[in-house]
Design a protein around this motif. Sequence first.
Motif, short mmCIF file in Angstrom:
data_model
loop_
_atom_site.label_atom_id
_atom_site.label_comp_id
_atom_site.label_asym_id
_atom_site.label_seq_id
_atom_site.Cartn_x
_atom_site.Cartn_y
_atom_site.Cartn_z
N ASP A 58 107.42 1.89 -42.99
CA ASP A 58 107.31 0.23 -43.42
C ASP A 58 106.31 -0.38 -42.97
N LYS A 59 106.12 -0.35 -41.71
CA LYS A 59 105.12 -1.17 -40.76
C LYS A 59 103.63 -0.47 -41.16
N LYS A 60 103.66 0.75 -41.36
CA LYS A 60 102.36 1.32 -41.51
C LYS A 60 101.74 0.86 -43.05
N ALA A 61 102.81 0.82 -43.94
CA ALA A 61 102.58 0.72 -45.44
C ALA A 61 102.21 -0.90 -45.43
N GLN A 62 102.85 -1.77 -44.75
CA GLN A 62 102.48 -3.17 -44.70
C GLN A 62 101.01 -3.42 -44.19
N HIS A 63 100.84 -2.51 -42.85
CA HIS A 63 99.67 -2.75 -42.17
C HIS A 63 98.42 -2.32 -43.41
N ASP A 64 98.58 -1.17 -43.90
CA ASP A 64 97.73 -0.78 -45.13
C ASP A 64 97.47 -1.71 -46.06
N LYS A 65 98.46 -2.14 -46.52
CA LYS A 65 98.17 -3.20 -47.62
C LYS A 65 97.37 -4.51 -47.19
N THR A 66 97.81 -5.09 -46.01
CA THR A 66 97.00 -6.09 -45.21
C THR A 66 95.59 -5.70 -45.11
N GLN A 67 95.47 -4.54 -44.59
CA GLN A 67 93.85 -4.08 -44.49
C GLN A 67 93.19 -3.86 -45.83
N LEU A 68 93.93 -3.48 -46.97
CA LEU A 68 93.18 -3.24 -48.10
C LEU A 68 92.95 -4.69 -48.76
N SER A 69 93.81 -5.66 -48.61
CA SER A 69 93.66 -6.91 -49.01
C SER A 69 92.68 -7.66 -48.36
N LEU A 70 92.37 -7.69 -46.97
CA LEU A 70 91.30 -8.22 -46.46
C LEU A 70 90.12 -7.45 -46.84
N SER A 71 90.13 -6.12 -47.03
CA SER A 71 88.86 -5.59 -47.58
C SER A 71 88.43 -5.94 -48.87
N ASN A 72 89.33 -6.21 -49.73
CA ASN A 72 88.92 -6.76 -51.08
C ASN A 72 88.43 -8.22 -50.76
N GLU A 73 89.05 -8.85 -49.99
CA GLU A 73 88.43 -10.43 -49.86
C GLU A 73 87.17 -10.38 -49.46
N VAL A 74 86.96 -9.42 -48.34
CA VAL A 74 85.44 -9.37 -47.91
C VAL A 74 84.40 -8.84 -49.13
N LYS A 75 84.89 -7.88 -49.92
CA LYS A 75 84.06 -7.42 -50.89
C LYS A 75 83.70 -8.61 -51.91
N PHE A 76 84.92 -9.27 -52.32
CA PHE A 76 84.52 -10.36 -53.39
C PHE A 76 83.91 -11.46 -52.78
N ALA A 77 83.90 -11.71 -51.49
CA ALA A 77 83.22 -13.01 -51.00
C ALA A 77 81.67 -12.43 -50.89
N GLU A 78 81.51 -11.34 -50.65
CA GLU A 78 80.17 -10.69 -50.42
C GLU A 78 79.39 -10.77 -51.88
N LYS A 79 80.19 -10.40 -52.71
CA LYS A 79 79.65 -10.16 -54.25
C LYS A 79 79.52 -11.58 -54.83
N GLU A 80 80.42 -12.76 -54.44
CA GLU A 80 80.36 -14.18 -54.77
C GLU A 80 78.77 -14.67 -54.11
N LYS A 81 78.78 -14.10 -52.90
CA LYS A 81 77.31 -14.59 -52.13
C LYS A 81 76.40 -14.41 -52.73
N ALA A 82 76.31 -12.87 -53.25
CA ALA A 82 75.03 -12.23 -53.62
C ALA A 82 74.78 -12.97 -54.96
N GLU A 83 75.72 -13.26 -55.80
CA GLU A 83 75.55 -14.00 -57.23
C GLU A 83 75.04 -15.31 -56.99
N LYS A 84 75.51 -16.09 -55.88
CA LYS A 84 75.16 -17.17 -55.90
C LYS A 84 73.45 -17.37 -55.50
#
Length: 137
Positions: free
Chosen positions: A109-135
């Motif tokens: 359960d702890k590993k699954a939660q860690h993986d979800k958090t890691q994926l969420s943070l990774s997605n935030e970084v991608k979207f932030a970079e994409k948004e920055k590139a569009e601006k």
Amino acid sequence: KAADAAGAIDACKRAIEALKASKGGLAGHTELETVELLQRAAATALAFASAQTSTVSDSQLEMLARFAKQEPGSAYQYTYHSNSIIATIEDLLQSFTRILNGLDADEFDKKAQHDKTQLSLSNEVKFAEKEKAEKEA
């Protein structure tokens, strides 16, 4: 903690196997090697069980302590008075297995939660970079 549980499970399994094997052919007596194996298994199980008071009864702890503290080689034979020794070790084996399964489930359960958090943070970084590139474009 998981390693301790695995060690206690292994000790219980070996003790049960040795006791059952020696019981049949000795007309009520075990060999010294089996008694010593029981003492080592009892000491290992006692060390782990002492920390698990919610899953181990006082009578089980008392029986483990009694076998763990016998002097090695003090008696050549141990007479079976009942199958309570084997039953107690089998009960402990089940308790220790439940504890180990719980520890494994918690780790999963702890590993699954860690993986979800890691994926969420990774997605935030991608979207932030994409948004920055569009601006910038």
